[in-house]
Design a protein around this motif. Structure first.
Motif, PDB file in Angstrom:
ATOM      1  N   ARG A 137       0.851  -1.178   0.000  1.00 23.67           N
ATOM      2  CA  ARG A 137       0.000   0.000   0.000  1.00 23.67           C
ATOM      3  C   ARG A 137       0.896   1.240   0.000  1.00 23.67           C
ATOM      4  N   ALA A 138       0.313   2.384  -0.430  1.00 25.45           N
ATOM      5  CA  ALA A 138       1.099   3.619  -0.484  1.00 25.45           C
ATOM      6  C   ALA A 138       1.577   4.023   0.911  1.00 25.45           C
ATOM      7  N   SER A 139       0.718   3.881   1.914  1.00 31.97           N
ATOM      8  CA  SER A 139       1.109   4.241   3.279  1.00 31.97           C
ATOM      9  C   SER A 139       2.189   3.308   3.809  1.00 31.97           C
ATOM     10  N   GLU A 140       2.112   2.024   3.458  1.00 34.48           N
ATOM     11  CA  GLU A 140       3.127   1.071   3.902  1.00 34.48           C
ATOM     12  C   GLU A 140       4.484   1.401   3.296  1.00 34.48           C
ATOM     13  N   LEU A 141       4.489   1.770   2.026  1.00 34.73           N
ATOM     14  CA  LEU A 141       5.750   2.122   1.373  1.00 34.73           C
ATOM     15  C   LEU A 141       6.361   3.374   1.980  1.00 34.73           C
ATOM     16  N   ASN A 186      16.144   0.363   8.426  1.00 34.54           N
ATOM     17  CA  ASN A 186      16.387  -0.897   9.125  1.00 34.54           C
ATOM     18  C   ASN A 186      15.309  -1.937   8.859  1.00 34.54           C
ATOM     19  N   ASP A 187      14.214  -1.544   8.182  1.00 39.95           N
ATOM     20  CA  ASP A 187      13.204  -2.527   7.787  1.00 39.95           C
ATOM     21  C   ASP A 187      13.634  -3.316   6.560  1.00 39.95           C
ATOM     22  N   LEU A 188      14.593  -2.789   5.843  1.00 45.44           N
ATOM     23  CA  LEU A 188      15.055  -3.427   4.614  1.00 45.44           C
ATOM     24  C   LEU A 188      16.256  -4.325   4.921  1.00 45.44           C
ATOM     25  N   GLN A 189      16.086  -5.624   4.765  1.00 47.53           N
ATOM     26  CA  GLN A 189      17.166  -6.590   4.980  1.00 47.53           C
ATOM     27  C   GLN A 189      17.711  -7.006   3.613  1.00 47.53           C
ATOM     28  N   ARG A 190      18.729  -6.272   3.171  1.00 47.09           N
ATOM     29  CA  ARG A 190      19.219  -6.484   1.802  1.00 47.09           C
ATOM     30  C   ARG A 190      19.936  -7.814   1.641  1.00 47.09           C
ATOM     31  N   LEU A 195      19.117 -10.591   3.086  1.00 46.10           N
ATOM     32  CA  LEU A 195      18.105 -11.642   3.001  1.00 46.10           C
ATOM     33  C   LEU A 195      17.121 -11.416   1.861  1.00 46.10           C
ATOM     34  N   GLY A 196      17.086 -10.193   1.324  1.00 49.90           N
ATOM     35  CA  GLY A 196      16.166  -9.891   0.238  1.00 49.90           C
ATOM     36  C   GLY A 196      14.720  -9.799   0.687  1.00 49.90           C
ATOM     37  N   VAL A 197      14.481  -9.251   1.888  1.00 52.88           N
ATOM     38  CA  VAL A 197      13.122  -9.110   2.406  1.00 52.88           C
ATOM     39  C   VAL A 197      12.971  -7.710   2.988  1.00 52.88           C
ATOM     40  N   VAL A 198      11.723  -7.310   3.194  1.00 54.05           N
ATOM     41  CA  VAL A 198      11.421  -6.031   3.821  1.00 54.05           C
ATOM     42  C   VAL A 198      10.332  -6.262   4.857  1.00 54.05           C
ATOM     43  N   VAL A 212       7.925  -9.449   3.636  1.00 49.12           N
ATOM     44  CA  VAL A 212       7.650  -9.649   2.215  1.00 49.12           C
ATOM     45  C   VAL A 212       8.980  -9.764   1.468  1.00 49.12           C
ATOM     46  N   PRO A 213       9.177 -10.823   0.688  1.00 49.07           N
ATOM     47  CA  PRO A 213      10.382 -10.932  -0.140  1.00 49.07           C
ATOM     48  C   PRO A 213      10.399  -9.876  -1.239  1.00 49.07           C
ATOM     49  N   ILE A 214      11.593  -9.476  -1.630  1.00 46.17           N
ATOM     50  CA  ILE A 214      11.776  -8.477  -2.685  1.00 46.17           C
ATOM     51  C   ILE A 214      12.427  -9.155  -3.886  1.00 46.17           C
TER      52      ILE A 214
END
Length: 387
Positions: A238-242, A248-252, A254-257, A269-271
């Motif tokens: 969602r726009a608000s979630e983005l 620190n929410d982005l785990q590069r 592991l490829g997840v957020v 959620v996987p990226i």
């Protein structure tokens, strides 16, 4: 008669941008039913002293002088869009503030839910003043019906918006009943209508790919916009979630957020690799130049002024690049629809898509199975005994 919550400003009694604080919260013997949190409504981080119920939704180009006292707020009438002094606004003011404080303190609702309640009550407040009512005690079944008719015909609101206003009024009326303002609930006989759910519009993969390739890395904020669009589609956010994603929410690795959705529900959620590459390019090249050293922020996406972007800015970015690409009827939630539809068309399990979207009820996710008819035809031709 039970007392209602007493609210005052911190410091100077004159209205300011300071936050309100509860100085005497009386527990009513008849506690009103807990309102059901709604799914709509704009998110607002404004302090209580500047709550949308007391401010204009669409301010005129020439701003009016600031209101000197809380008891005399300026109200913008829907018909003329002109600010007019309210009559006996103190009688309307205290119950609204008490209700919003109840939703915040007792029910623990999110800012978006409280702001939506405030906006709907503001419309009702304007209607009551135009109808020469002097207080909420004059709220009746006939007035509520007339107000809803005005929203539907004169203001041309959609049926789902009118239903949302009715839900707010019913909750507010039950709150006023619990405070002893009414002897009978004026909204008791009003039944919440059932609104049919429309099938979501999901663009094809070619259209989505055309949109994602519109931002150019050599353009100002090109990398940021490309990373934003890629992350919207790759994760179905969602726009608000983005807008609320932190670094620190982005785990590069592991490829997840980590995403914080409605009701503060957390999900991982996987990226996709392509989206992650664009996000890393933005973090490495553009974000250090956008970040402000005097006001550091941990938000992932920043504006050109270094401030965290809002969901409105996300909406504007998507619409701007859609217009450049010549694509119509595209907004952030359409990319979320495309995410779910394309996964199901590719053979993804419905429960997995539900988990990725953060839906509490699988019936909400199941609507996407009706969007792609080609998969249904393939299933019938493959498994039916008489294809």
């Amino acid at each position: 008669m039970p007392r209602s919550n007493q609210l005052s400003y911190a410091g100077n009694p004159r209205p300011s941008t300071g936050e309100l604080r509860i100085v005497d919260r009386h527990h009513h013997p008849s506690t009103p039913p807990r309102p059901h949190p709604r799914r709509h409504g704009p998110k607002s981080d404004a302090p209580w002293g500047n709550h949308p119920i007391f401010t204009r939704r669409n301010p005129a180009p020439a701003p009016k002088p600031p209101v000197e006292r809380l008891e005399q707020p300026a109200i913008v009438t829907p018909a003329t869009n002109q600010a007019t002094p309210a009559k006996s606004t103190s009688a309307f003011d205290a119950p609204v503030r008490g209700f919003l404080a109840y939703c915040k303190v007792e029910c623990g609702f999110a800012h978006a839910t409280i702001a939506a309640y405030a906006a709907d009550l503001r419309d009702l407040w304007v209607w009551m003043v135009k109808d020469e009512a002097r207080s909420w005690a004059e709220l009746s079944d006939a007035r509520i019906r007339a107000h809803l008719q005005d929203l539907s015909t004169k203001q041309e609101l959609a049926a789902v918006s009118v239903a949302r206003h009715l839900a707010t009024i019913r909750v507010f009326a039950r709150y006023l009943l619990s405070t002893g303002l009414f002897e009978a609930d004026p909204a008791e006989m009003l039944i919440q209508p059932k609104i049919g759910r429309k099938l979501p519009h999901a663009p094809s993969y070619e259209v989505v790919n055309q949109l994602l390739s519109t931002p150019h890395p050599d353009e100002p904020l090109g990398r940021r916009d490309r990373a934003l669009l890629e992350l919207l589609y790759a994760c179905g956010l969602r726009a608000s979630e983005l807008a609320n994603i932190n670094l620190n929410d982005l785990q590069r690795d592991l490829g997840v957020v980590r995403v914080l959705g409605k009701g503060s529900k957390e999900r991982i959620v996987p990226i996709a690799r392509t989206a992650l590459d664009h996000v890393e390019a933005y973090i490495e090249h553009d974000r250090p130049e956008l970040a402000r050293h005097d006001k550091p922020s941990q938000r992932l996406f920043l504006s050109r002024t270094g401030q965290p972007i809002t969901r409105i800015v996300v909406w504007q970015i998507v619409k701007r690049h859609a217009a450049r690409a010549g694509i119509r009827k595209i907004h952030p939630h359409v990319l979320r629809h495309a995410f779910a539809t394309h996964l199901l068309a590719g053979g993804a399990d419905l429960r997995v898509v539900q988990e990725l979207l953060g839906h509490a009820n699988i019936n909400t996710t199941q609507v996407y199975t009706h969007v792609d008819r080609s998969r249904l035809k393939d299933v019938i031709s493959s498994f039916h005994p008489r294809p």
